[in-house]
Design an enzyme around this catalytic site. Structure first.
Site, mmCIF file in Angstrom:
data_model
loop_
_atom_site.group_PDB
_atom_site.id
_atom_site.type_symbol
_atom_site.label_atom_id
_atom_site.label_comp_id
_atom_site.label_asym_id
_atom_site.label_seq_id
_atom_site.Cartn_x
_atom_site.Cartn_y
_atom_site.Cartn_z
ATOM 1 N N ARG A 32 -29.497 21.454 30.024
ATOM 2 C CA ARG A 32 -30.102 21.392 28.449
ATOM 3 C C ARG A 32 -31.243 22.350 28.092
ATOM 4 N NH1 ARG A 32 -29.966 16.622 24.536
ATOM 5 N NH2 ARG A 32 -28.316 15.745 26.331
ATOM 6 N N HIS A 78 -17.841 20.820 27.608
ATOM 7 C CA HIS A 78 -19.437 20.188 27.996
ATOM 8 C C HIS A 78 -19.452 19.144 26.238
ATOM 9 C CE1 HIS A 78 -23.376 22.006 27.071
ATOM 10 N NE2 HIS A 78 -23.590 21.158 25.359
ATOM 11 N N TYR A 122 -14.014 29.942 9.418
ATOM 12 C CA TYR A 122 -14.109 30.823 8.745
ATOM 13 C C TYR A 122 -14.059 32.272 9.732
ATOM 14 C CZ TYR A 122 -14.081 27.770 4.798
ATOM 15 O OH TYR A 122 -14.152 27.137 3.742
#
Length: 740
Positions: A32, A78, A122
């Site tokens: 990570r 993931h 968007y």
């Protein structure tokens, strides 16, 4: 029940917590928070890049919704939250966050003011050319693949990384018990350092750092560290870089100007920076600044309006650097996962060496993969050539034999692959022209095979090939391109700029007037000091001097104290001014005996009425409070009476007994505080006056008809603390060298 009891194990809580927390810590570190030294990517970024590649979002194709990309990433590679993945993706598209963006974003991806990106439904995205270079070779067995979390897909363990991404884009992250913070660098300069390391693997740290120069932040700015500090930081793998905003002085005409900030330090949020400066302005903690405006569009343009045109721009910026994030610090910590997956803090040379080893490994794997493909193709092509040489027999076998494949293999000593390829040939391939093309391809592949075999056998050829690849990357993304130009500059700050009163006040000439009764005022301009100034009926002039509103006025009183008054705070007007005791804490029985303008690097002689005195330098004249600064210690019934600026090398002193003594000024000691030494010896009375002059010019005194300069000093020449000789004929009866 018995089966359930058999599955229960008694373990120590501390031991179990330690074991499980260690597992969590290792997962956080490896999967990570820390980037891989080879490609500079964390798993989330690597999976994002690979998912976009699988969606064919290359730079030449159209954009796809970010929601589609995020969905693929969390669905296949993931297993984490979509918000975290989208935030990571958006950052890779921000040209103010990433030096070389990996994602080409379309839509609102946030801005330098701290506004976040629009929702993923968007916005749209595709890969950049830089990202494609990072993944170049994935189809050529350049790196290992592993199964995804659900075992349905495969993902690369590390990217081939044709670009040195770790240093070019940097990285930051907080793991368990460790963190990383690597600044971005200029790709062309990193390539130069890599080339130097290839040429000389034993090269020292200093030549490498001179090639690398230092960080190159996407928001520009100016690094103000010395090279020695930068070298130490890169050697240790840890250190601090100081970054300042880039600014320029914009002339507005008629002596007016404004300061325009065009670049701010890396990771500083512009809106919060402006808000901070506005708060300091409101609290009057930046007296040199009048106003601040944000005129930014796509580029940064913060306008600072100084208090007046006499404000020194450098001094104003120095105040802002000290109090705001216009100067920030980047704490570098080169903590990464090395090629074995072990977290370590590496020096810059170790980082470059790890990358080169990775590129060598990629080159060898790609070359072996290509060699296997060539051998397979050559096998097929040699079969085709046999078929062309025996075309009639091949056709006959195909037409007449039941097991044509076995017959051909036995007849012409063909492999199974060759026989299968011949059987699958199209009739149109039997043209003579096709035979020539096959022969040409066969020859070309043989030549390439020889080159690959030579490369695999010779390490020197391998490094030459890697050097060529690095040169090509530098050409593609180097300083000749708009993306590759260096943005961050270097400028060593040699000395701190002190804030002076002159910067705070508009400079204007004034005449300061002090009366015998202790009333002080000033008049605009430098009026004649011989003018008859108006005072109250029982008052008269004590002294008057010319000054500037930016000056400090020094006052010396009978008690041996120095006081300091800013010239701009002295009341002005046509009245009588105000009592000096309202501005300083002057003793009830003390009076001012001297007033003058403070001059840096000037030395003075102070003396008492008993003829004691010493030299004091300018560092001890300034008083920080109304109480003044005690410099001269006095005996009972002794008073300080004069303070003279040293402008020569000789002292002429005269007592009430009209005895005159001349001696070298070097005989008077310099002290910070005390009573001093005896300047002249008296039987009765005390000191009357003192004059400092240059030996070759002589001393001057008033006499009937004007002034006289005495250059023949032999009569009065002696040493400090002597009695002296009678003053020359015509010396003033008041025992003063010159009229006040």
């Amino acid at each position: 029940m018995a089966e359930t009891e058999e599955k229960i194990k008694n373990v120590g809580l501390a031991e179990e917590l330690s074991s499980r927390y260690l597992s969590y810590a290792m997962s956080t570190i490896v999967s990570r928070s820390l980037p891989d030294v080879r490609d500079g990517l964390k798993p989330v970024h690597r999976r994002l890049m690979y998912a976009m590649r699988q969606l064919h979002l290359d730079p030449k194709s159209g954009f796809k919704k970010c929601a589609r990309v995020v969905g693929d990433v969390i669905g296949k590679y993931h297993p984490h939250g979509d918000s975290a993945v989208y935030q990571a993706m958006a950052r890779l598209a921000q040209d103010f966050s990433v030096r070389y963006p990996l994602v080409d974003g379309q839509g609102n991806f946030g801005n330098i003011d701290g506004d976040g990106p629009a929702a993923m439904r968007y916005t749209e995205a595709r890969l950049t050319e830089y990202a494609m270079a990072l993944m170049e070779g994935l189809n050529d067995d350049a790196v290992d693949f592993r199964d995804t979390y659900d075992g349905e897909e495969a993902e690369p363990v590390v990217m081939p990384s044709a670009v040195p991404n770790l240093l070019c884009n940097g990285a930051s992250g907080i793991a368990v018990g460790m963190a990383t913070n690597i600044p971005p660098h200029n790709l062309a300069e990193v390539c130069d350092a890599l080339q130097l390391l290839i040429e000389n693997p034993e090269v020292g740290m200093e030549p490498l750092v001179r090639k690398l120069r230092g960080p190159d932040f996407p928001t520009g700015g100016v690094i103000i560290d010395k090279f020695s500090s930068i070298l130490e930081t890169y050697t240790q793998g840890k250190g601090v870089f100081r970054i300042r905003a880039k600014w320029e002085k914009e002339d507005l005409g008629l002596g007016q100007y404004q300061i325009v900030i065009t670049e701010i330090p890396y990771q500083v949020i512009k809106s919060k920076l402006i808000e901070r400066i506005a708060v300091l302005l409101q609290e009057k903690k930046i007296p040199l600044l009048n106003d601040i405006r944000d005129e930014s569009s796509h580029d940064v343009r913060i306008v600072l309006e100084p208090k007046n045109r006499n404000v020194d721009a450098a001094m104003l910026m120095e105040m802002l650097f000290k109090q705001t994030e216009l100067e920030s610090r980047f704490n570098m910590n080169m903590n990464v996962l090395d090629s074995d997956g072990v977290p370590r803090v590496l020096s810059i040379k170790e980082v470059l060496a790890e990358y080169l080893r990775h590129r060598q490994n990629v080159l060898l794997r790609k070359s072996k993969y290509r060699l296997e493909k060539i051998n397979a193709r050559l096998e097929i092509l040699s079969g085709y050539l046999i078929a062309y040489l025996n075309l009639d027999e091949i056709i006959r076998i195909i037409r007449e034999e039941d097991d044509a494949k076995s017959v051909m293999m036995k007849e012409f000593s063909l492999s199974e692959n060759q026989a299968e390829a011949i059987l699958n040939m199209k009739l149109r391939s039997l043209r003579k022209l096709e035979e020539k093309e096959i022969k040409k391809e066969f020859d070309d592949l043989n030549e390439e095979k020889g080159s690959l075999e030579a490369l695999l056998a010779d390490e020197q050829i391998q490094w030459h090939k890697i050097s060529e690849e690095i040169a090509a990357i530098k050409e593609k993304f180097g300083k000749k391109t708009a993306l590759g130009k260096r943005r961050t500059e270097f400028s060593e700050v040699t000395e701190e700029i002190e804030i002076s009163m002159e910067a705070l006040v508009e400079k204007e000439p004034i005449t300061v007037i002090l009366s015998q009764k202790g009333w002080i005022r000033c008049m605009k301009g430098h009026v004649s000091l011989t003018d008859e100034f108006k005072f109250k009926d029982d008052d008269s002039l004590l002294t008057a001097i010319h000054a500037q509103t930016t000056d400090k006025i020094i006052l010396f009183d009978n008690s041996g104290k120095f006081f300091t008054i800013p010239a701009n705070e002295i009341p002005s007007g046509r009245g009588f001014g105000q009592p000096l005791r309202l501005m300083i804490d002057l003793g009830n029985t003390d009076n001012i005996c001297e007033m003058f303008v403070f001059e840096p690097k000037a030395n003075y002689i102070i003396a008492s009425n008993t003829g004691h005195g010493f030299v004091v330098d300018e560092n001890h004249l300034i008083a920080q409070t109304r109480n003044g600064r005690k410099i001269m210690n006095l005996a009972d019934n002794e008073k300080a009476v004069l303070c003279r600026k040293i402008t020569g090398d000789m002292v002429a002193i005269i007592g009430d007994n009209r005895k005159l003594l001349i001696f070298k000024i070097e005989e008077i000691p310099t002290m910070a505080r005390g009573r001093g030494v005896a300047l002249q010896k008296y039987k009765d009375g005390g000191m009357s006056d003192l004059q400092i002059f240059k030996e070759e010019e002589g001393f001057t005194y008033t006499r009937a008809g004007g002034t006289k300069t005495e250059t023949d000093l032999i009569t009065w020449l002696g040493h400090r603390a002597q009695v002296g000789k009678l003053a020359p004929f015509g010396f003033p009866k008041n025992n003063k060298f010159l009229k006040d």
